[in-house]
Structure formats: C-alpha cells, structure tokens
Design an enzyme around this catalytic site. Structure first.
Site, PDB file in Angstrom:
ATOM      1  N   ASP A  77      28.284 -56.083  65.247  1.00  0.00           N
ATOM      2  CA  ASP A  77      29.418 -56.166  64.273  1.00  0.00           C
ATOM      3  C   ASP A  77      29.608 -54.932  63.399  1.00  0.00           C
ATOM      4  O   ASP A  77      28.759 -54.043  63.531  1.00  0.00           O
ATOM      5  CB  ASP A  77      29.311 -57.570  63.268  1.00  0.00           C
ATOM      6  N   SER A  78      30.708 -55.016  62.659  1.00  0.00           N
ATOM      7  CA  SER A  78      30.915 -53.829  62.055  1.00  0.00           C
ATOM      8  C   SER A  78      30.131 -53.592  60.863  1.00  0.00           C
ATOM      9  O   SER A  78      30.277 -52.319  60.334  1.00  0.00           O
ATOM     10  CB  SER A  78      32.466 -53.602  61.763  1.00  0.00           C
ATOM     11  N   GLY A  79      29.571 -54.443  60.284  1.00  0.00           N
ATOM     12  CA  GLY A  79      29.177 -54.592  59.008  1.00  0.00           C
ATOM     13  C   GLY A  79      30.031 -54.915  57.888  1.00  0.00           C
ATOM     14  O   GLY A  79      29.598 -54.942  56.704  1.00  0.00           O
ATOM     15  N   GLY A  80      31.264 -55.107  58.171  1.00  0.00           N
ATOM     16  CA  GLY A  80      32.098 -55.334  56.992  1.00  0.00           C
ATOM     17  C   GLY A  80      32.104 -56.633  56.206  1.00  0.00           C
ATOM     18  O   GLY A  80      32.340 -56.590  55.085  1.00  0.00           O
TER      19      GLY A  80
ATOM     20  N   GLN B  50      42.804 -60.281  61.372  1.00  0.00           N
ATOM     21  CA  GLN B  50      42.903 -60.547  59.698  1.00  0.00           C
ATOM     22  C   GLN B  50      44.118 -61.362  59.591  1.00  0.00           C
ATOM     23  O   GLN B  50      45.204 -61.343  60.182  1.00  0.00           O
ATOM     24  CB  GLN B  50      42.277 -59.727  58.771  1.00  0.00           C
TER      25      GLN B  50
ATOM     26  N   GLY C 140      37.736 -63.362  59.489  1.00  0.00           N
ATOM     27  CA  GLY C 140      38.229 -64.100  57.842  1.00  0.00           C
ATOM     28  C   GLY C 140      38.162 -65.605  58.054  1.00  0.00           C
ATOM     29  O   GLY C 140      38.884 -66.127  57.388  1.00  0.00           O
TER      30      GLY C 140
ATOM     31  N   ASP D  13      29.623 -67.010  67.477  1.00  0.00           N
ATOM     32  CA  ASP D  13      27.987 -66.415  67.292  1.00  0.00           C
ATOM     33  C   ASP D  13      27.803 -67.130  65.795  1.00  0.00           C
ATOM     34  O   ASP D  13      28.806 -67.430  65.229  1.00  0.00           O
ATOM     35  CB  ASP D  13      28.112 -64.953  67.245  1.00  0.00           C
TER      36      ASP D  13
ATOM     37  N   CYS E 150      17.748 -82.689  76.192  1.00  0.00           N
ATOM     38  CA  CYS E 150      17.503 -81.469  76.079  1.00  0.00           C
ATOM     39  C   CYS E 150      16.322 -81.033  76.955  1.00  0.00           C
ATOM     40  O   CYS E 150      15.414 -81.635  77.252  1.00  0.00           O
ATOM     41  CB  CYS E 150      17.290 -81.165  74.767  1.00  0.00           C
TER      42      CYS E 150
ATOM     43  N   CYS F 140      14.770 -77.890  76.696  1.00  0.00           N
ATOM     44  CA  CYS F 140      14.070 -76.805  76.066  1.00  0.00           C
ATOM     45  C   CYS F 140      12.620 -77.029  75.846  1.00  0.00           C
ATOM     46  O   CYS F 140      12.300 -78.185  76.282  1.00  0.00           O
ATOM     47  CB  CYS F 140      14.913 -76.599  74.617  1.00  0.00           C
TER      48      CYS F 140
ATOM     49  N   CYS G  59      11.532 -79.814  73.243  1.00  0.00           N
ATOM     50  CA  CYS G  59      11.627 -81.008  73.912  1.00  0.00           C
ATOM     51  C   CYS G  59      10.894 -81.452  75.094  1.00  0.00           C
ATOM     52  O   CYS G  59      10.476 -82.722  75.211  1.00  0.00           O
ATOM     53  CB  CYS G  59      13.196 -81.534  74.476  1.00  0.00           C
TER      54      CYS G  59
ATOM     55  N   HIS H 159      14.867 -74.992  69.996  1.00  0.00           N
ATOM     56  CA  HIS H 159      15.673 -76.101  70.279  1.00  0.00           C
ATOM     57  C   HIS H 159      17.219 -75.850  69.869  1.00  0.00           C
ATOM     58  O   HIS H 159      17.872 -76.191  70.768  1.00  0.00           O
ATOM     59  CB  HIS H 159      15.076 -77.530  69.853  1.00  0.00           C
TER      60      HIS H 159
END
Length: 375
Positions: free
Chosen positions: A95-98, A191, A218, A268, A306, A308, A311, A337
């Site tokens: 990401d941009s860190g914004g 934005q 945003g 994300d 599940c 994983c 589980c 999980h």
C-alpha cells in the site's frame, strides 16, 4: 508498466457484476476474486510464508509506511526485495502508507507537495510526497504498488472532499511519472468520500491514466455499511472492465461478498488475524468466541466444513485451553483458521460465479453465518 501483470476475465455472472478471472503476475497466475492476507511488517502475524501458500494464498500485502520506518526500504532492497526478505514466493502488494500517515491526525501537515508527519515510534519528522512513496515502493519491490493518496476521514464537507479528491488525482499523476520500475504494476486509488459525483469524477479521471489496476479507497473508516456499499458502486461503474479492481481494508464476509457482487476482484484486511488473537473465530455456522465456558469440554472440531490444519487436528476445548492459558500457539491456530476461512469463502465465490449462481451462494453463506455483529 508491468507487461507480465494483467487480468484475464473468464466469466461474469449473468445475474450481477461478479467476475471470475485469472490475475497474471511475475510470481504466478492466481484466480480472482481473492482475499489477500496482510503482512504489515513483511509477516502475516504468527504465520509462516509456507503456511500461507498451503492455505491457498495468492497476493500478500506489506505496508510501505511500516517497512520504511523499520527496517527501512534500503535494507529490504539490499536483501533482494520483499519476496526474498520474507521468503514468500507468491505475488506481493504494497500500500502507499497513505492511510497510516493520515491516521496520525495531529502529527501531520498536508500540503500540495505532500505530507509532513511525525513517526509514532520516536516522534522524528518525515515527509511523504507521491514521488518519495513511489521510490520507497520500488525499493521494497512488490509486484503491485499503490499510488499515494489522501485518505479522508468520514464524514467531511463537500468542499473538503472535492479539494482532497482533486489533490489525490494530481498526486496520482505525479506518482505515475515517477514510477520507473517496469516489473512492478501501479494502481490508482479512487477517493471522493460519500459524494457520488466526486467518486464518478475521480474514477473517470483515473481511468484516463495508464494504471495497471484501480483501488477503491476511503471506505471502512467508520461509515455505515450502506454508505460503504454506495461508495464502491459509485466507483466501480466507471472503472475499466479489463483492469483489476481492489477494495482496500475489507475483511468481513458481508463486505467481501457484496464487493464481489458489484464487480470487485481483490480484498484485504487485518481483521482475520486481529480477531483471531482475541479468540474470535469465523466459521461456516457463525462466529465462535472460543473464550466461552461452553467450549471447556467441547471435543468437536471448530468447523466441520473447514479444511484448515486447525479444524483437521484440534478441538474447541483445546483451542479454548490455549487461549485461556495465554499460549501463543493458540493465536497461531486461530489465525490459520480465520485466514483459510476467508480464502475458502472466495474459492466458493469463484465457483459460484462460473455457474451463474453467485447471488444464491451469497445468500446461503450469509444465512448460515447469521449474526454479523462484531465484524
């Protein structure tokens, strides 16, 4: 622009905007829609890169601001880039860190040139311009970089939102000019707060620029759910259909599934690992708070649907014991999980899209999960 990076749309559900496709990157080809685990400091908390791959992870995020702060992008670059630094063989995104910079509130000053701010660790002053952010992201070396944008709070006045959105567009243009690394894709960020005309204007202007993909920013910053969904729709309808669309910071199942319905490809969030560390688990039949006394003698699996490692191998009684005892292994098992749950969620979505039954899938998942409070 990264010629190895592109989205191949294979199918669009005939009943909504949900799309299935293949994201081609220099670190492999991966299906979308996808959920991307967040590795803020070049690590997804408590999990190894090998475990992420076993869970079906595609793109993993790293945070530009935090890696700039420590160990520094120069160290990551000397290590051979973030993939070698953290030993992850799949594609990565920074990401941009914004968002981090703008969340500093009283410790930052915005100008046309960029943002002056104080680091939260030691109070030292720093400055991020669109050009500097691109240089940091090129040194980190992820497959996908984000433009530097202004992440507005919610709510804001129309005048503030318009000035900020126009500044984000100017910064996007400056970042594009500064971006020289040909093996790295660059995304623009839409934005506009909750103003429909500003979202439209921003999306249309960004679409004129030669970005490799587009993010919707945003959102998920305190606005009501229906406002968030409106923001997404106001942006998506004006973005190029052939480019990937990424909704930033979204990790609850209703937000992910609604985003997919509107035509978003990538999601994300830190939510699955954050709530896992506090004993909160997402399952196919709803939320499980593993701290509860009712699980003390519950020797059944956490989620029978599940696949994983948690589980497959452990009971709710054991997971509760680990949490109550403060054992780090419990946080690991919970995180394994929750990450797998969201990756499996989008796997199911991809199959449903190809069968033109995504809306039915969404309804089934939401009804089985039940109460979403706390997510």
């Amino acid at each position: 622009m990264d010629k190895e990076f592109y989205l191949e749309i294979k199918h669009v559900d005939k009943n909504c905007g949900a799309r299935y496709g293949i994201l081609h990157t220099r670190h492999g080809d991966f299906e979308v829609p996808m959920f991307m685990p967040v590795g803020t400091n070049a690590t997804v908390k408590t999990l190894s890169p090998e475990e992420l791959e076993e869970l079906g992870s595609g793109v993993v995020l790293a945070n530009t601001y935090h890696l700039h702060l420590r160990p520094g992008e120069d160290i990551v670059k000397k290590a051979g880039g973030v993939h070698k630094f953290m030993n992850y063989n799949g594609p990565m995104l920074t990401d941009s860190g914004g968002f981090q910079v703008f969340s500093l509130k009283e410790n930052r000053k915005i100008t046309e040139e960029g943002v002056e701010f104080k680091h939260y660790l030691d109070g030292t002053k720093d400055f991020f311009s669109p050009e500097k952010v691109i240089q940091i992201e090129e040194d980190i070396g992820a497959d996908i970089a984000m433009s530097f944008d202004e992440c507005m709070p919610y709510p804001v006045t129309y005048d503030y939102a318009k000035k900020s959105t126009l500044r984000t567009l100017r910064w996007a243009e400056r970042g594009l000019k500064a971006h020289k690394r040909e093996d790295q894709a660059l995304f623009g960020i839409v934005q506009g707060s909750d103003y429909t005309d500003l979202r439209e204007m921003c999306a249309k202007e960004l679409a004129k620029m030669p970005f490799d993909g587009y993010s919707i920013g945003g959102t998920s910053i305190g606005e009501p759910k229906e406002v968030c969904f409106k923001m997404v729709q106001d942006a998506v309808r004006y973005l190029p259909t052939e480019k990937p669309r990424y909704l930033m910071g979204v990790g609850s199942i209703d937000y992910i599934l609604s985003g997919i319905e509107y035509g978003v490809d990538m999601f994300d969030c830190v939510l699955p690992t954050r709530i896992a560390r506090h004993g909160s688990l997402m399952t196919s039949h709803g939320r499980v708070n593993i701290k509860r006394a009712e699980y003390k003698e519950d020797f059944t699996t956490l989620d029978p649907e599940c696949d994983c490692p948690t589980c497959k191998n452990y009971t709710k009684a054991y997971l509760r014991h680990l949490h109550i005892a403060g054992e780090e292994y419990g946080k690991r098992l919970n995180s394994l999980h929750n990450i797998r749950f969201l990756i499996k969620l989008v796997e199911g979505a991809r199959k449903a899209i190809q069968e033109d039954r995504f809306l039915e899938y969404k309804k089934e998942v939401m009804e089985k999960f039940g109460d979403l409070r706390g997510f």
